[in-house]
Design a protein around this motif. Structure first.
Motif, mmCIF file in Angstrom:
data_model
loop_
_atom_site.group_PDB
_atom_site.id
_atom_site.type_symbol
_atom_site.label_atom_id
_atom_site.label_comp_id
_atom_site.label_asym_id
_atom_site.label_seq_id
_atom_site.Cartn_x
_atom_site.Cartn_y
_atom_site.Cartn_z
ATOM 1 N N THR A 179 0.851 -1.185 0.000
ATOM 2 C CA THR A 179 0.000 0.000 0.000
ATOM 3 C C THR A 179 0.892 1.242 0.000
ATOM 4 O OG1 THR A 179 -0.094 0.217 2.417
ATOM 5 C CG2 THR A 179 -1.743 -1.223 1.368
ATOM 6 N N PRO A 180 0.388 2.378 -0.442
ATOM 7 C CA PRO A 180 1.174 3.611 -0.416
ATOM 8 C C PRO A 180 1.669 3.950 0.995
ATOM 9 C CG PRO A 180 -0.719 3.911 -1.832
ATOM 10 C CD PRO A 180 -0.905 2.589 -1.145
ATOM 11 N N GLU A 181 0.843 3.676 2.014
ATOM 12 C CA GLU A 181 1.238 3.968 3.392
ATOM 13 C C GLU A 181 2.442 3.124 3.791
ATOM 14 O OE1 GLU A 181 -1.905 3.305 2.385
ATOM 15 O OE2 GLU A 181 -2.495 5.428 2.434
ATOM 16 N N LYS A 182 2.410 1.840 3.439
ATOM 17 C CA LYS A 182 3.538 0.950 3.751
ATOM 18 C C LYS A 182 4.764 1.327 2.912
ATOM 19 C CE LYS A 182 1.717 -1.731 6.863
ATOM 20 N NZ LYS A 182 2.276 -1.749 8.243
ATOM 21 N N MET A 183 4.522 1.825 1.713
ATOM 22 C CA MET A 183 5.620 2.278 0.859
ATOM 23 C C MET A 183 6.356 3.441 1.522
ATOM 24 S SD MET A 183 7.273 2.001 -2.094
ATOM 25 C CE MET A 183 6.233 1.234 -3.328
ATOM 26 N N LYS A 184 5.616 4.357 2.121
ATOM 27 C CA LYS A 184 6.234 5.492 2.801
ATOM 28 C C LYS A 184 7.045 5.032 4.007
ATOM 29 C CE LYS A 184 2.909 9.001 1.330
ATOM 30 N NZ LYS A 184 1.887 9.988 1.764
ATOM 31 N N GLU A 185 6.539 4.010 4.719
ATOM 32 C CA GLU A 185 7.290 3.455 5.845
ATOM 33 C C GLU A 185 8.602 2.849 5.361
ATOM 34 O OE1 GLU A 185 5.071 0.719 8.215
ATOM 35 O OE2 GLU A 185 3.319 2.037 8.372
ATOM 36 N N MET A 186 8.533 2.159 4.234
ATOM 37 C CA MET A 186 9.724 1.547 3.668
ATOM 38 C C MET A 186 10.747 2.596 3.253
ATOM 39 S SD MET A 186 11.297 0.756 0.511
ATOM 40 C CE MET A 186 10.047 0.624 -0.749
ATOM 41 N N LEU A 187 10.289 3.682 2.639
ATOM 42 C CA LEU A 187 11.191 4.745 2.197
ATOM 43 C C LEU A 187 11.944 5.354 3.373
ATOM 44 C CD1 LEU A 187 8.964 6.590 -0.455
ATOM 45 C CD2 LEU A 187 10.883 5.044 -0.887
ATOM 46 N N LYS A 188 11.269 5.470 4.528
ATOM 47 C CA LYS A 188 11.905 6.028 5.718
ATOM 48 C C LYS A 188 13.048 5.154 6.212
ATOM 49 C CE LYS A 188 7.842 8.478 7.527
ATOM 50 N NZ LYS A 188 6.850 8.540 8.642
ATOM 51 N N VAL A 189 12.938 3.859 5.977
ATOM 52 C CA VAL A 189 13.973 2.929 6.418
ATOM 53 C C VAL A 189 15.090 2.806 5.388
ATOM 54 C CG1 VAL A 189 14.455 0.510 7.017
ATOM 55 C CG2 VAL A 189 12.363 1.614 7.846
ATOM 56 N N VAL A 190 14.732 2.823 4.123
ATOM 57 C CA VAL A 190 15.705 2.582 3.058
ATOM 58 C C VAL A 190 16.597 3.803 2.798
ATOM 59 C CG1 VAL A 190 15.946 2.127 0.586
ATOM 60 C CG2 VAL A 190 14.355 0.774 1.950
ATOM 61 N N PHE A 191 16.010 5.007 2.842
ATOM 62 C CA PHE A 191 16.771 6.220 2.550
ATOM 63 C C PHE A 191 17.092 6.988 3.830
ATOM 64 C CE2 PHE A 191 14.508 5.436 -1.447
ATOM 65 C CZ PHE A 191 15.551 5.546 -2.367
ATOM 66 N N TYR A 192 18.235 7.634 3.843
ATOM 67 C CA TYR A 192 18.628 8.469 4.981
ATOM 68 C C TYR A 192 17.767 9.722 5.039
ATOM 69 C CZ TYR A 192 21.471 11.556 7.908
ATOM 70 O OH TYR A 192 21.906 12.421 8.877
ATOM 71 N N LYS A 193 17.562 10.353 3.894
ATOM 72 C CA LYS A 193 16.701 11.526 3.794
ATOM 73 C C LYS A 193 15.684 11.278 2.678
ATOM 74 C CE LYS A 193 20.102 14.904 5.452
ATOM 75 N NZ LYS A 193 20.863 16.151 5.128
ATOM 76 N N PRO A 194 14.642 10.518 2.980
ATOM 77 C CA PRO A 194 13.674 10.165 1.937
ATOM 78 C C PRO A 194 12.820 11.350 1.506
ATOM 79 C CG PRO A 194 12.882 9.464 4.073
ATOM 80 C CD PRO A 194 14.290 9.958 4.291
ATOM 81 N N VAL A 195 12.380 11.318 0.276
ATOM 82 C CA VAL A 195 11.440 12.314 -0.232
ATOM 83 C C VAL A 195 10.038 11.836 0.137
ATOM 84 C CG1 VAL A 195 10.543 13.481 -2.259
ATOM 85 C CG2 VAL A 195 12.981 12.913 -2.125
ATOM 86 N N MET A 196 9.416 12.501 1.095
ATOM 87 C CA MET A 196 8.111 12.057 1.593
ATOM 88 C C MET A 196 6.948 12.791 0.942
ATOM 89 S SD MET A 196 9.225 9.703 3.434
ATOM 90 C CE MET A 196 7.626 9.150 4.001
ATOM 91 N N SER A 197 7.248 13.691 0.019
ATOM 92 C CA SER A 197 6.187 14.475 -0.617
ATOM 93 C C SER A 197 5.669 13.824 -1.900
ATOM 94 C CB SER A 197 6.697 15.885 -0.930
ATOM 95 O OG SER A 197 7.841 15.828 -1.776
#
Length: 315
Positions: A179-197
């Motif tokens: 899901t997009p929500e889980k995708m955002k959680e993954m981005l927070k873990v994978v990238f040091y400074k993720p693009v959350m927008s």
């Protein structure tokens, strides 16, 4: 209303065009017993150039992983970019989930192209496959580059709290978001400074494009990485190895890179990318390429400087 535009599909077509323009073509190899490997290979093989195998991690195929690098590498190497099993157009009907079998299939695909020696780059899951390839086929692998590949982890490391997750089930849910929500959680873990927008519609488009038809197989691939894993069972490869690690890697903590450096000793050098997580973006990508170039390409141009490590943070 029917969906008429996919940003992910458009980018995928652009990657295919880029690969073709760079001099690569799409091929498939039937390895028998229900196993087929897809690989991008040189349209015209140049015998005066060394070979370079580029593997990919979980998620997008090598097409997406290496598109930004392909034009640079193609100048110096005969480049090969396979889809690992259950990604892209590679698959098997055999109940095999280990990185060892993946490596055997990659080796089979390369041999079908007449490749007997190659340099190898493997990020994350692709690094597990790359390491296994070097261990099982030492005569085939000349140099090895591993990016954030926790091959030195042990199953007990999960219980000991090394990772963000406390079980392989949690790892699967984190690394394979649906899901997009889980995708955002993954981005927070994978990238040091993720693009959350990133708009939710774009995240959903990516999930739809990747598809979930191989979710069961991907889950088994992750479980196979952890199951009964012990350092005592990890072979010690002898090929020159460059280990690249993000300073703030939350998927495979830097401790695993340091552990791998100790395991390989003088055959390896460890480079730590500052202000970087498990995956690279922006300036981190340039930093990553700089070190790969220094390790893989510069020695070809200036053999006497092959062992220099100037400008690298080496442990």
């Amino acid at each position: 209303m029917a969906k008429c535009f996919s940003l992910s599909a458009t980018y995928d077509r652009w990657c295919r065009f880029s690969f073709s323009r760079a001099g690569l073509k799409s091929t498939t190899t039937d390895l028998g017993e229900g196993t087929v490997m897809h690989c991008w290979v040189p349209k015209t093989y140049k015998p005066n150039k060394p070979n370079l195998l580029l593997l990919h991690g979980l998620g997008p195929t090598g097409l997406w992983t290496w598109n930004m690098f392909i034009s640079r590498f193609i100048e110096r190497f005969n480049v090969y970019v396979p889809d690992l099993l259950f990604f892209g157009d590679s698959y098997t009907t055999r109940p095999e989930w280990t990185e060892h079998f993946q490596a055997q299939c990659v080796a089979g695909a390369l041999k079908s192209q007449g490749v007997t020696k190659t340099n190898v780059v493997g990020p994350s899951y692709g690094g597990f496959v790359a390491y296994s390839l070097a261990a099982q086929f030492p005569e085939m692998v000349e140099k090895l580059v591993l990016w954030g590949a926790g091959v030195c982890m042990e199953e007990k490391d999960v219980e000991d709290g090394m990772f963000q997750v406390k079980s392989t089930d949690e790892a699967v849910k984190l690394l394979l978001p649906r899901t997009p929500e889980k995708m955002k959680e993954m981005l927070k873990v994978v990238f040091y400074k993720p693009v959350m927008s990133i708009p939710t519609c774009f995240l959903q488009d990516f999930i739809d494009f990747i598809g979930m038809e191989h979710l069961q197989e991907w889950t088994r691939l992750i479980n196979a990485l952890f199951k009964d894993r012990k350092m005592s069972n990890l072979p010690k490869i002898t090929q020159p190895t460059l280990i690249i690690w993000g300073e703030y890697d939350k998927v495979f903590p830097l401790e695993l890179g340091q552990r791998l450096k100790r395991h390989l000793d003088e055959n390896a050098q460890l480079v730590v990318i500052k202000d970087c997580g498990h995956a690279a973006n922006g300036g981190e990508v340039k930093e990553m390429y700089k070190h790969m170039k220094s390790f893989l390409i510069d020695p070809l141009l200036q053999p006497k400087k092959a062992n220099q490590t100037k400008g690298q943070k080496v442990h």
